[in-house]
Scaffold this active site. Sequence first.
Site, short mmCIF file in Angstrom:
data_model
loop_
_atom_site.label_atom_id
_atom_site.label_comp_id
_atom_site.label_asym_id
_atom_site.label_seq_id
_atom_site.Cartn_x
_atom_site.Cartn_y
_atom_site.Cartn_z
N LYS A 22 100.89 11.63 45.08
CA LYS A 22 101.11 11.87 46.53
C LYS A 22 99.78 12.02 47.24
CE LYS A 22 102.03 16.19 47.94
NZ LYS A 22 101.12 16.73 48.96
N ASN A 23 98.86 12.81 46.68
CA ASN A 23 97.63 13.13 47.39
C ASN A 23 96.60 12.01 47.37
OD1 ASN A 23 98.84 15.46 48.14
ND2 ASN A 23 97.82 16.73 46.61
N CYS A 120 101.59 22.82 53.96
CA CYS A 120 102.13 24.02 53.31
C CYS A 120 101.40 25.27 53.80
CB CYS A 120 101.96 23.91 51.80
SG CYS A 120 103.10 22.73 51.07
N ARG A 125 93.82 27.05 56.29
CA ARG A 125 93.63 25.60 56.20
C ARG A 125 92.91 25.01 57.43
NH1 ARG A 125 98.46 22.82 53.15
NH2 ARG A 125 96.72 21.78 52.13
N ASP A 309 97.10 23.41 42.61
CA ASP A 309 98.48 22.92 42.81
C ASP A 309 99.36 23.14 41.58
OD1 ASP A 309 97.62 20.04 44.88
OD2 ASP A 309 97.68 22.19 45.26
N ARG A 401 109.02 17.18 49.72
CA ARG A 401 107.82 16.58 50.33
C ARG A 401 106.95 15.92 49.26
NH1 ARG A 401 104.44 20.56 53.88
NH2 ARG A 401 103.11 18.75 53.65
C1 EPZ Z 1 94.46 18.99 49.47
O1 EPZ Z 1 94.60 19.87 50.56
C2 EPZ Z 1 95.86 18.78 48.94
N1 EPZ Z 1 96.70 18.19 49.98
C3 EPZ Z 1 96.45 20.12 48.49
O2 EPZ Z 1 97.70 19.84 47.86
C4 EPZ Z 1 95.54 20.75 47.45
O3 EPZ Z 1 96.03 22.04 47.14
C5 EPZ Z 1 94.11 20.85 47.99
O4 EPZ Z 1 93.65 19.56 48.42
C6 EPZ Z 1 93.14 21.36 46.93
O5 EPZ Z 1 93.16 20.51 45.82
C7 EPZ Z 1 96.60 16.87 50.20
O6 EPZ Z 1 95.83 16.17 49.56
C8 EPZ Z 1 97.51 16.31 51.26
P1 EPZ Z 1 90.92 21.33 50.67
P2 EPZ Z 1 93.33 20.11 51.55
O7 EPZ Z 1 90.33 20.78 51.92
O8 EPZ Z 1 92.58 18.84 51.69
C9 EPZ Z 1 89.00 25.11 52.78
C10 EPZ Z 1 99.95 19.97 47.44
O9 EPZ Z 1 100.55 20.89 46.90
N2 EPZ Z 1 88.65 24.18 53.88
O10 EPZ Z 1 90.41 20.85 49.36
O11 EPZ Z 1 93.83 20.78 52.76
C11 EPZ Z 1 90.50 25.30 52.66
O12 EPZ Z 1 90.94 26.29 53.56
C12 EPZ Z 1 98.91 20.29 48.47
O13 EPZ Z 1 100.07 18.74 47.15
C13 EPZ Z 1 87.84 24.66 54.91
O14 EPZ Z 1 87.45 25.82 54.93
O15 EPZ Z 1 92.49 21.14 50.69
C14 EPZ Z 1 90.66 25.70 51.22
O16 EPZ Z 1 90.40 27.08 51.10
C15 EPZ Z 1 98.90 21.76 48.84
N3 EPZ Z 1 87.51 23.81 55.92
C16 EPZ Z 1 89.56 24.91 50.51
O17 EPZ Z 1 88.64 24.50 51.53
C17 EPZ Z 1 87.94 22.51 55.93
O18 EPZ Z 1 87.58 21.78 56.88
C18 EPZ Z 1 90.06 23.65 49.81
O19 EPZ Z 1 90.83 22.93 50.74
C19 EPZ Z 1 88.75 22.05 54.88
C20 EPZ Z 1 89.09 22.90 53.86
#
Ligand code: EPZ
Length: 434
Positions: A22-23, A120, A125, A309, A401
């Site tokens: 999915k991701n 989610c 986020r 995840d 989802r």
């Molecule tokens: C992706 O989310 C995935 N979603 C998430 O999967 C997954 O948990 C996550 O990556 C981590 O592997 C999709 O790919 C659609 P991040 P994403 O940016 O991109 C902080 C699932 O279950 N951050 O890697 O939103 C953030 O708050 C979903 O399939 C900032 O601070 O995750 C988090 O603490 C849930 N500023 C950390 O980084 C930003 O601009 C990692 O988030 C972006 C992120």
Amino acid sequence: MEQYAIKGGKALEGEVTIAGAKNAALGILAAAIMTDEKVVIENVPDVSDTRTLLAAIQDIGATVEHLDEHTVSICGKGIVGDDTLSVDGKNIRKIRASYYLIGALLGKYNYANVALPGGCDIGTRPIDLHIKGFETLGADVKIIQGGKIVARAEKLVGKHIYLDTVSVGATINIMLAAALAEGKTTIENAAKEPHIVDVANFLNTMGANIKGAGTDVIRVRGVSRLHGAEYSIIPDQIEAGTFMTMAVATRGNVLIKNVIPKHLEAISSKLIEMGATVIEYDDSVRVMADGVLKPTQIKTLPYPGFPTDMQAQMAATLALSDGTSIVTESIFENRFRYVQELCKMGADIRVEGNTAIIHGVEKYLGASIVASDLRAGAALVIAALAADGFSTIDDIKFIQRGYENFDEKIRGLGGDIEIVDSEREFQKYKLKIG
Ligand code: EPZ
């Protein structure tokens, strides 16, 4: 409201085939509109998040054709990239990955107008790293009335970008925007997940010039245009991991097909520590467990560390182990909402800050529980399948989802699960299963 009705207590046995990731799919479907030529993408998981993103792409003028259940062709030629362009809508505001359309549209048209992402509820986020990346490349980015983000640039020029936090979304989004920028972009402290590599590989089949995906330094040399391509998405490591923990929690014996074992290493090694048997083949893994499960420690980390995840699914399994386990969530601030639901089933788990202390219990007892997000919902299904008696799980839309035909695949492994949408249907299910 649809629910899962589950009767637990059976050891799952048999074979299950994993869908496309999915991701990875969400980044790839967004990237597909960056050319005016046709792109054919195979192994697209048929889940509500991909359906929502494809609908949004169609709404802005792309041609989307479903060639079969998992193959889609996309042509971005019909999109008008001027300031009439606007990605919005009730559904697209619910998913996180809508933000990939900012990077794709900005990269192709130097303009993007997209509703702010949902996703989610596992933490705040923010998307500050995405915005910082776009601004560094030369875009002017504003949040405007109505919860929308507008990004505009004369042209995008490659730069050196350091990500303060390892971010999957920001890494992919900056890759998208940089693919057609002038000159070279370096993304330092990039995320290294398999789906980052898949998106980079896809962009390269479209004629992009991206090197280093899968390491923490990604180098993008902007090209003048991208062309059509054909591509097949990698298998979903998290869906595979979910079925691996399901096999262990129910003390079953399951062959999980269409996987890349290397992507599962962090999960496999933890399950082996717990006393499970994991046998790796070229594109499948067999997972078996019987008798007592041992406790262990988990700390979620960016890839190749233990994936966040998979945290809830692993915790739901550790709650049945013989001893005390510690699970630390280091990526998101609010990813233990499933714990209260597991405690309704007899689990003994205490959350202190970003750590869950899990004292194993002999068994779960069936209960009426509620899914709070995608992976929490999967963890509740695992617990209900391992529990004594009947359970109902509400808000299964979160689970749908990210898991294709989840109930059907579980029934294929001998699990007793059905979708019901009334108390009467639940009673009928109970009578039928006995
Ligand atoms: C992706 O989310 C995935 N979603 C998430 O999967 C997954 O948990 C996550 O990556 C981590 O592997 C999709 O790919 C659609 P991040 P994403 O940016 O991109 C902080 C699932 O279950 N951050 O890697 O939103 C953030 O708050 C979903 O399939 C900032 O601070 O995750 C988090 O603490 C849930 N500023 C950390 O980084 C930003 O601009 C990692 O988030 C972006 C992120």
